[in-house]
Scaffold this motif. Structure first.
Motif, PDB file in Angstrom:
ATOM      1  N   GLY A 156       0.799  -1.230   0.000  1.00 32.89           N
ATOM      2  CA  GLY A 156       0.000   0.000   0.000  1.00 32.89           C
ATOM      3  C   GLY A 156       0.817   1.257   0.000  1.00 32.89           C
ATOM      4  O   GLY A 156       0.259   2.358   0.131  1.00 32.89           O
ATOM      5  N   GLY A 157       2.151   1.138  -0.152  1.00 32.92           N
ATOM      6  CA  GLY A 157       3.006   2.311  -0.074  1.00 32.92           C
ATOM      7  C   GLY A 157       3.296   2.970  -1.409  1.00 32.92           C
ATOM      8  O   GLY A 157       3.813   4.089  -1.454  1.00 32.92           O
ATOM      9  N   ALA A 158       2.985   2.279  -2.514  1.00 36.36           N
ATOM     10  CA  ALA A 158       3.187   2.888  -3.826  1.00 36.36           C
ATOM     11  C   ALA A 158       2.219   4.059  -4.003  1.00 36.36           C
ATOM     12  O   ALA A 158       1.124   4.061  -3.432  1.00 36.36           O
ATOM     13  CB  ALA A 158       2.975   1.844  -4.923  1.00 36.36           C
ATOM     14  N   ARG A 159       2.631   5.039  -4.798  1.00 40.15           N
ATOM     15  CA  ARG A 159       1.811   6.247  -4.952  1.00 40.15           C
ATOM     16  C   ARG A 159       1.178   6.308  -6.338  1.00 40.15           C
ATOM     17  O   ARG A 159       1.739   5.825  -7.315  1.00 40.15           O
ATOM     18  CB  ARG A 159       2.663   7.504  -4.734  1.00 40.15           C
ATOM     19  N   ILE A 160       0.003   6.913  -6.384  1.00 39.16           N
ATOM     20  CA  ILE A 160      -0.625   7.227  -7.671  1.00 39.16           C
ATOM     21  C   ILE A 160      -0.683   8.745  -7.799  1.00 39.16           C
ATOM     22  O   ILE A 160      -0.874   9.466  -6.819  1.00 39.16           O
ATOM     23  CB  ILE A 160      -2.036   6.620  -7.801  1.00 39.16           C
ATOM     24  N   GLY A 161      -0.524   9.232  -9.025  1.00 38.44           N
ATOM     25  CA  GLY A 161      -0.544  10.661  -9.287  1.00 38.44           C
ATOM     26  C   GLY A 161      -1.922  11.142  -9.695  1.00 38.44           C
ATOM     27  O   GLY A 161      -2.895  10.370  -9.729  1.00 38.44           O
ATOM     28  N   PRO A 162      -2.045  12.419 -10.033  1.00 39.27           N
ATOM     29  CA  PRO A 162      -3.351  12.999 -10.390  1.00 39.27           C
ATOM     30  C   PRO A 162      -4.043  12.292 -11.548  1.00 39.27           C
ATOM     31  O   PRO A 162      -5.257  12.073 -11.504  1.00 39.27           O
ATOM     32  CB  PRO A 162      -3.000  14.445 -10.742  1.00 39.27           C
ATOM     33  N   ALA A 163      -3.297  11.923 -12.599  1.00 36.58           N
ATOM     34  CA  ALA A 163      -3.927  11.263 -13.738  1.00 36.58           C
ATOM     35  C   ALA A 163      -4.495   9.902 -13.348  1.00 36.58           C
ATOM     36  O   ALA A 163      -5.610   9.532 -13.754  1.00 36.58           O
ATOM     37  CB  ALA A 163      -2.921  11.112 -14.878  1.00 36.58           C
ATOM     38  N   GLN A 164      -3.739   9.142 -12.543  1.00 35.79           N
ATOM     39  CA  GLN A 164      -4.234   7.840 -12.082  1.00 35.79           C
ATOM     40  C   GLN A 164      -5.408   8.015 -11.130  1.00 35.79           C
ATOM     41  O   GLN A 164      -6.361   7.229 -11.158  1.00 35.79           O
ATOM     42  CB  GLN A 164      -3.109   7.079 -11.388  1.00 35.79           C
ATOM     43  N   LEU A 165      -5.347   9.043 -10.295  1.00 36.36           N
ATOM     44  CA  LEU A 165      -6.454   9.305  -9.377  1.00 36.36           C
ATOM     45  C   LEU A 165      -7.731   9.589 -10.156  1.00 36.36           C
ATOM     46  O   LEU A 165      -8.818   9.119  -9.781  1.00 36.36           O
ATOM     47  CB  LEU A 165      -6.117  10.487  -8.465  1.00 36.36           C
ATOM     48  N   ARG A 166      -7.621  10.347 -11.223  1.00 33.94           N
ATOM     49  CA  ARG A 166      -8.790  10.637 -12.061  1.00 33.94           C
ATOM     50  C   ARG A 166      -9.399   9.342 -12.604  1.00 33.94           C
ATOM     51  O   ARG A 166     -10.624   9.174 -12.636  1.00 33.94           O
ATOM     52  CB  ARG A 166      -8.389  11.560 -13.203  1.00 33.94           C
ATOM     53  N   GLU A 167      -8.545   8.429 -13.005  1.00 40.45           N
ATOM     54  CA  GLU A 167      -9.018   7.138 -13.518  1.00 40.45           C
ATOM     55  C   GLU A 167      -9.713   6.338 -12.426  1.00 40.45           C
ATOM     56  O   GLU A 167     -10.769   5.743 -12.655  1.00 40.45           O
ATOM     57  CB  GLU A 167      -7.829   6.355 -14.083  1.00 40.45           C
ATOM     58  N   VAL A 168      -9.132   6.341 -11.230  1.00 40.84           N
ATOM     59  CA  VAL A 168      -9.719   5.595 -10.111  1.00 40.84           C
ATOM     60  C   VAL A 168     -11.082   6.166  -9.739  1.00 40.84           C
ATOM     61  O   VAL A 168     -12.056   5.421  -9.561  1.00 40.84           O
ATOM     62  CB  VAL A 168      -8.777   5.625  -8.888  1.00 40.84           C
ATOM     63  N   LEU A 169     -11.167   7.485  -9.635  1.00 43.70           N
ATOM     64  CA  LEU A 169     -12.425   8.106  -9.241  1.00 43.70           C
ATOM     65  C   LEU A 169     -13.517   7.888 -10.286  1.00 43.70           C
ATOM     66  O   LEU A 169     -14.702   7.945  -9.966  1.00 43.70           O
ATOM     67  CB  LEU A 169     -12.218   9.606  -8.993  1.00 43.70           C
ATOM     68  N   GLY A 170     -13.116   7.631 -11.518  1.00 44.59           N
ATOM     69  CA  GLY A 170     -14.102   7.331 -12.538  1.00 44.59           C
ATOM     70  C   GLY A 170     -14.709   5.955 -12.404  1.00 44.59           C
ATOM     71  O   GLY A 170     -15.782   5.681 -12.946  1.00 44.59           O
TER      72      GLY A 170
END
Length: 362
Positions: A156-170
């Protein structure tokens, strides 16, 4: 019968199941084998629970096919078994510790403080206990969040950036709503909004002026924030629209802890209402709240540390009377500062480092 069913019909089916099981449950209670509490008599299924089940299993449709209905029933059976397995006192409800254990049994292992927050949001009345109806809502929503954990690595320590976050929230539908027989789908967040969210909940690494990514734990905090913000937004939306009117903007912002003068609120409204519609979707509301909370935080820091130099100047109006007037000295209270900051329409330079500019104010 009809090829599909809608929430009201699903609610009727569940009510019939409840009614049909109660006589059998009453007989088994006499034998020391309780089933009746699975569908607790004083707290039947809510229409909102049925709507969330349809959002979860309907694949974007307001109606369930027979196959999808069967999937709902299988899922309910699994949730019922986990719920009953930890309701050791046969009370028809779970405390927070039992809730965490039941969620883990179903494969969702969340941090204890987060489970406590979830339980407090859903607990029936003020008892702090989770009944089966609330348990179903919790599992339906957080199952979708849990499915995104793989993006953050094994620990759970790897990070996601804004573009990946947008994909997740979709793909996470925890804030979707059914209003007036239509699925109210939150429009996709733009990358700018996701940058604000990452900056707010992420942790800066060496060499970063503001956070560039989120860990799993930070993402979970972000989801709770989104759910809370959407609940406050939805409470002030126009009936059956899913839009927030400009007239309700100040009241909605106040529930998020942002208290400003009418003039400052009007400047914020005009700054973000770039299409002149007079309404705000959740994405727009979230952006302006995030920005306002950041500037609000700046003033709080200045109040706590008035001697520390900052872009707001050496004087903090919130903490002490202004010094004697001098050449070039201007003192702004919080509302005046917000009016000044939001004098520029927010579509100007929106995709060009807006978060960096705001972070610099700290």
């Amino acid at each position: 019968g009809a090829p599909t069913i809608e929430p009201g019909q699903l609610l009727a089916v569940l009510a019939e199941i409840k009614r049909a099981t109660e006589p059998l449950g009453s007989a088994l209670v006499a034998l020391g084998l309780s089933l009746r509490y699975i569908f607790h008599a004083h707290h039947p299924f809510q229409a909102e629970t049925c709507e969330r089940l349809i959002v979860r299993f309907g694949q974007g449709s307001y109606y369930l096919s027979f196959e999808q209905f069967c999937n709902v029933m299988v899922s309910l059976k699994e949730m019922k078994a986990a719920f009953c397995g930890f309701d050791v006192e046969h009370s028809g409800s779970l405390n927070i510790e039992e809730l965490a254990a039941a969620m883990t049994r179903l494969g969702i292992d969340l941090p204890s403080p987060l489970v406590a927050q979830i339980g407090q949001r859903y607990a029936a009345s003020n008892t702090g206990e989770i009944e089966f109806d609330e348990f179903v809502q919790i599992m339906v929503e957080w199952n979708e969040v849990w499915r995104e954990r793989w993006r953050f690595g094994a620990a759970g320590g790897a990070r996601i950036g804004p573009a990946q976050l947008r994909e997740v929230l979709g793909s996470v539908r925890v804030i979707y709503r059914v209003v007036s027989s239509m699925m109210q789908v939150v429009r996709p967040f733009n990358v700018h909004t996701c940058r604000w969210l990452v900056a707010k909940f992420g942790t800066c690494l060496a060499g970063e002026a503001f956070a560039q990514g989120l860990t799993w734990a930070e993402f979970l905090s972000l989801v709770m924030y989104l759910k809370d913000a959407h609940s406050k937004f939805y409470a002030f939306t126009r009936p059956h629209s899913g839009f927030l009117s400009a007239d309700e903007l100040g009241a909605a912002m106040a529930t998020c802890g942002i208290h400003l003068s009418p003039d400052a609120i009007d400047n914020i409204r005009r700054s973000y209402d770039v299409d002149g519609s007079g309404t705000f979707e959740f994405d727009e509301f979230l952006q302006l709240v995030l920005e306002c909370q950041l500037y609000d935080q700046v003033f709080d820091v200045r109040a706590a540390y008035p001697a520390v130099p900052s872009p707001l100047g050496a004087h903090c109006p919130a903490s002490a009377p202004p010094p004697a007037a001098g050449p070039g000295l201007v003192s702004l209270d919080k509302s005046a500062f917000f009016s000044l900051v939001f004098a520029v329409p927010r579509h100007v330079g929106r995709e060009r480092g807006g978060v960096a500019a705001a972070a610099a104010a700290q």
